[in-house]
Design a protein around this motif. Sequence first.
Motif, PDB file in Angstrom:
ATOM      1  N   THR A  12       0.826  -1.204   0.000  1.00 37.00           N
ATOM      2  CA  THR A  12       0.000   0.000   0.000  1.00 37.00           C
ATOM      3  C   THR A  12       0.860   1.254   0.000  1.00 37.00           C
ATOM      4  OG1 THR A  12      -1.763  -1.162   1.171  1.00 37.00           O
ATOM      5  CG2 THR A  12      -1.796   1.254   1.268  1.00 37.00           C
ATOM      6  N   ILE A  13       1.887   1.278   0.823  1.00 36.92           N
ATOM      7  CA  ILE A  13       2.795   2.435   0.866  1.00 36.92           C
ATOM      8  C   ILE A  13       3.464   2.628  -0.489  1.00 36.92           C
ATOM      9  CG2 ILE A  13       4.963   3.313   1.854  1.00 36.92           C
ATOM     10  CD1 ILE A  13       4.063   2.046   4.529  1.00 36.92           C
ATOM     11  N   THR A  14       3.870   1.545  -1.118  1.00 31.89           N
ATOM     12  CA  THR A  14       4.519   1.624  -2.425  1.00 31.89           C
ATOM     13  C   THR A  14       3.553   2.142  -3.481  1.00 31.89           C
ATOM     14  OG1 THR A  14       6.005  -0.176  -1.831  1.00 31.89           O
ATOM     15  CG2 THR A  14       5.771   0.302  -4.178  1.00 31.89           C
ATOM     16  N   ALA A  15       2.309   1.680  -3.446  1.00 31.61           N
ATOM     17  CA  ALA A  15       1.310   2.149  -4.413  1.00 31.61           C
ATOM     18  C   ALA A  15       1.040   3.643  -4.242  1.00 31.61           C
ATOM     19  CB  ALA A  15       0.016   1.352  -4.254  1.00 31.61           C
ATOM     20  N   VAL A  16       0.901   4.097  -3.005  1.00 28.91           N
ATOM     21  CA  VAL A  16       0.675   5.523  -2.737  1.00 28.91           C
ATOM     22  C   VAL A  16       1.884   6.330  -3.189  1.00 28.91           C
ATOM     23  CG1 VAL A  16       0.381   7.241  -0.898  1.00 28.91           C
ATOM     24  CG2 VAL A  16      -0.961   5.133  -0.860  1.00 28.91           C
ATOM     25  N   ASP A  17       3.077   5.839  -2.915  1.00 24.55           N
ATOM     26  CA  ASP A  17       4.298   6.536  -3.303  1.00 24.55           C
ATOM     27  C   ASP A  17       4.408   6.633  -4.825  1.00 24.55           C
ATOM     28  OD1 ASP A  17       6.676   7.886  -2.707  1.00 24.55           O
ATOM     29  OD2 ASP A  17       7.863   6.049  -2.888  1.00 24.55           O
ATOM     30  N   THR A  18       4.078   5.576  -5.528  1.00 20.31           N
ATOM     31  CA  THR A  18       4.120   5.596  -6.994  1.00 20.31           C
ATOM     32  C   THR A  18       3.121   6.601  -7.550  1.00 20.31           C
ATOM     33  OG1 THR A  18       4.822   3.292  -7.052  1.00 20.31           O
ATOM     34  CG2 THR A  18       3.862   4.188  -9.070  1.00 20.31           C
ATOM     35  N   PHE A  19       1.904   6.598  -7.010  1.00 18.25           N
ATOM     36  CA  PHE A  19       0.883   7.543  -7.439  1.00 18.25           C
ATOM     37  C   PHE A  19       1.334   8.984  -7.191  1.00 18.25           C
ATOM     38  CE2 PHE A  19      -3.024  10.010  -6.594  1.00 18.25           C
ATOM     39  CZ  PHE A  19      -3.646   9.865  -7.831  1.00 18.25           C
ATOM     40  N   LEU A  20       1.910   9.225  -6.032  1.00 11.20           N
ATOM     41  CA  LEU A  20       2.410  10.558  -5.696  1.00 11.20           C
ATOM     42  C   LEU A  20       3.527  10.969  -6.653  1.00 11.20           C
ATOM     43  CD1 LEU A  20       2.256  12.964  -3.805  1.00 11.20           C
ATOM     44  CD2 LEU A  20       3.736  11.735  -2.215  1.00 11.20           C
ATOM     45  N   GLY A  21       4.390  10.038  -6.994  1.00 14.93           N
ATOM     46  CA  GLY A  21       5.456  10.326  -7.960  1.00 14.93           C
ATOM     47  C   GLY A  21       4.913  10.723  -9.318  1.00 14.93           C
ATOM     48  N   VAL A  22       3.843  10.064  -9.749  1.00 15.36           N
ATOM     49  CA  VAL A  22       3.220  10.418 -11.025  1.00 15.36           C
ATOM     50  C   VAL A  22       2.631  11.829 -10.954  1.00 15.36           C
ATOM     51  CG1 VAL A  22       1.302   9.864 -12.586  1.00 15.36           C
ATOM     52  CG2 VAL A  22       2.783   8.038 -11.729  1.00 15.36           C
ATOM     53  N   LEU A  23       1.933  12.146  -9.864  1.00  2.52           N
ATOM     54  CA  LEU A  23       1.373  13.491  -9.710  1.00  2.52           C
ATOM     55  C   LEU A  23       2.472  14.554  -9.724  1.00  2.52           C
ATOM     56  CD1 LEU A  23      -1.410  13.044  -7.003  1.00  2.52           C
ATOM     57  CD2 LEU A  23      -1.665  13.199  -9.475  1.00  2.52           C
ATOM     58  N   LEU A  24       3.580  14.270  -9.057  1.00  2.00           N
ATOM     59  CA  LEU A  24       4.696  15.218  -9.041  1.00  2.00           C
ATOM     60  C   LEU A  24       5.309  15.370 -10.433  1.00  2.00           C
ATOM     61  CD1 LEU A  24       6.336  14.167  -5.676  1.00  2.00           C
ATOM     62  CD2 LEU A  24       5.245  16.363  -6.167  1.00  2.00           C
ATOM     63  N   GLY A  25       5.385  14.277 -11.167  1.00  5.57           N
ATOM     64  CA  GLY A  25       5.901  14.343 -12.531  1.00  5.57           C
ATOM     65  C   GLY A  25       5.011  15.184 -13.427  1.00  5.57           C
ATOM     66  N   ILE A  26       3.699  15.021 -13.300  1.00  5.71           N
ATOM     67  CA  ILE A  26       2.759  15.825 -14.083  1.00  5.71           C
ATOM     68  C   ILE A  26       2.896  17.299 -13.719  1.00  5.71           C
ATOM     69  CG2 ILE A  26       0.296  16.327 -14.421  1.00  5.71           C
ATOM     70  CD1 ILE A  26      -0.170  13.274 -14.082  1.00  5.71           C
ATOM     71  N   SER A  27       2.984  17.594 -12.427  1.00  5.92           N
ATOM     72  CA  SER A  27       3.137  18.971 -11.977  1.00  5.92           C
ATOM     73  C   SER A  27       4.427  19.581 -12.519  1.00  5.92           C
ATOM     74  CB  SER A  27       3.119  19.037 -10.448  1.00  5.92           C
ATOM     75  OG  SER A  27       3.296  20.357  -9.999  1.00  5.92           O
ATOM     76  N   SER A  28       5.509  18.827 -12.466  1.00 11.64           N
ATOM     77  CA  SER A  28       6.797  19.313 -12.961  1.00 11.64           C
ATOM     78  C   SER A  28       6.741  19.577 -14.465  1.00 11.64           C
ATOM     79  CB  SER A  28       7.885  18.287 -12.637  1.00 11.64           C
ATOM     80  OG  SER A  28       9.132  18.721 -13.106  1.00 11.64           O
ATOM     81  N   ASN A  29       6.152  18.663 -15.222  1.00 14.72           N
ATOM     82  CA  ASN A  29       6.035  18.861 -16.669  1.00 14.72           C
ATOM     83  C   ASN A  29       5.197  20.088 -16.995  1.00 14.72           C
ATOM     84  OD1 ASN A  29       7.634  16.711 -17.386  1.00 14.72           O
ATOM     85  ND2 ASN A  29       5.931  15.287 -17.570  1.00 14.72           N
ATOM     86  N   THR A  30       4.109  20.284 -16.265  1.00 13.72           N
ATOM     87  CA  THR A  30       3.262  21.450 -16.484  1.00 13.72           C
ATOM     88  C   THR A  30       4.032  22.735 -16.195  1.00 13.72           C
ATOM     89  OG1 THR A  30       1.309  20.168 -15.876  1.00 13.72           O
ATOM     90  CG2 THR A  30       1.092  22.562 -15.825  1.00 13.72           C
ATOM     91  N   TYR A  31       4.789  22.727 -15.116  1.00  8.22           N
ATOM     92  CA  TYR A  31       5.589  23.898 -14.748  1.00  8.22           C
ATOM     93  C   TYR A  31       6.577  24.254 -15.854  1.00  8.22           C
ATOM     94  CZ  TYR A  31       9.038  26.741 -12.288  1.00  8.22           C
ATOM     95  OH  TYR A  31       9.900  27.738 -11.914  1.00  8.22           O
ATOM     96  N   TYR A  32       7.317  23.264 -16.372  1.00  7.64           N
ATOM     97  CA  TYR A  32       8.317  23.536 -17.386  1.00  7.64           C
ATOM     98  C   TYR A  32       7.698  23.901 -18.731  1.00  7.64           C
ATOM     99  CZ  TYR A  32      12.008  22.409 -14.167  1.00  7.64           C
ATOM    100  OH  TYR A  32      12.854  22.430 -13.088  1.00  7.64           O
ATOM    101  N   LYS A  33       6.532  23.347 -19.051  1.00  2.00           N
ATOM    102  CA  LYS A  33       5.837  23.752 -20.273  1.00  2.00           C
ATOM    103  C   LYS A  33       5.399  25.204 -20.172  1.00  2.00           C
ATOM    104  CE  LYS A  33       4.045  19.343 -21.882  1.00  2.00           C
ATOM    105  NZ  LYS A  33       2.856  18.511 -22.081  1.00  2.00           N
ATOM    106  N   ASP A  34       4.912  25.601 -18.998  1.00  2.00           N
ATOM    107  CA  ASP A  34       4.514  26.985 -18.789  1.00  2.00           C
ATOM    108  C   ASP A  34       5.707  27.932 -18.932  1.00  2.00           C
ATOM    109  OD1 ASP A  34       1.919  26.145 -18.363  1.00  2.00           O
ATOM    110  OD2 ASP A  34       1.951  26.494 -16.197  1.00  2.00           O
ATOM    111  N   LEU A  35       6.875  27.515 -18.456  1.00  2.00           N
ATOM    112  CA  LEU A  35       8.079  28.350 -18.596  1.00  2.00           C
ATOM    113  C   LEU A  35       8.477  28.515 -20.062  1.00  2.00           C
ATOM    114  CD1 LEU A  35      10.519  27.280 -15.719  1.00  2.00           C
ATOM    115  CD2 LEU A  35       9.240  29.401 -15.943  1.00  2.00           C
ATOM    116  N   LYS A  36       8.356  27.446 -20.832  1.00  2.00           N
ATOM    117  CA  LYS A  36       8.715  27.506 -22.253  1.00  2.00           C
ATOM    118  C   LYS A  36       7.797  28.443 -23.019  1.00  2.00           C
ATOM    119  CE  LYS A  36       9.966  23.992 -24.701  1.00  2.00           C
ATOM    120  NZ  LYS A  36      10.009  22.658 -25.353  1.00  2.00           N
ATOM    121  N   ASN A  37       6.545  28.551 -22.577  1.00  2.00           N
ATOM    122  CA  ASN A  37       5.569  29.358 -23.300  1.00  2.00           C
ATOM    123  C   ASN A  37       5.597  30.830 -22.899  1.00  2.00           C
ATOM    124  OD1 ASN A  37       4.611  27.184 -24.762  1.00  2.00           O
ATOM    125  ND2 ASN A  37       3.141  26.611 -23.176  1.00  2.00           N
ATOM    126  N   LEU A  38       6.473  31.191 -21.968  1.00  2.00           N
ATOM    127  CA  LEU A  38       6.534  32.611 -21.567  1.00  2.00           C
ATOM    128  C   LEU A  38       7.236  33.456 -22.578  1.00  2.00           C
ATOM    129  CD1 LEU A  38       7.251  32.387 -17.728  1.00  2.00           C
ATOM    130  CD2 LEU A  38       5.122  32.980 -18.852  1.00  2.00           C
TER     131      LEU A  38
END
Length: 70
Positions: A44-70
């Motif tokens: 369960t801890i591993t599944a939650v950690d993996t899910f959290l990692g995916v959310l962080l990856g999406i957030s990071s990608n969104t952040y860097y895409k926003d920087l490129k579009n400035l």
Amino acid sequence: MKFSKNTYDVLKWVAQFLLPAAGTLYFALASIWNLPHGEQVVGTITAVDTFLGVLLGISSNTYYKDLKNL
């Protein structure tokens, strides 16, 4: 989806350090002290950690895409 810097930093610390350490600790103690459901708890801890990692990856990608579009 984009987290604030503070939220991102806290969640990243949780995903990189807290959850893996907690899973390892419970797994080790469960085998030493015969605590219940060691595999289920760690799974369960591993599944939650993996899910959290995916959310962080999406957030990071969104952040860097926003920087490129400035």
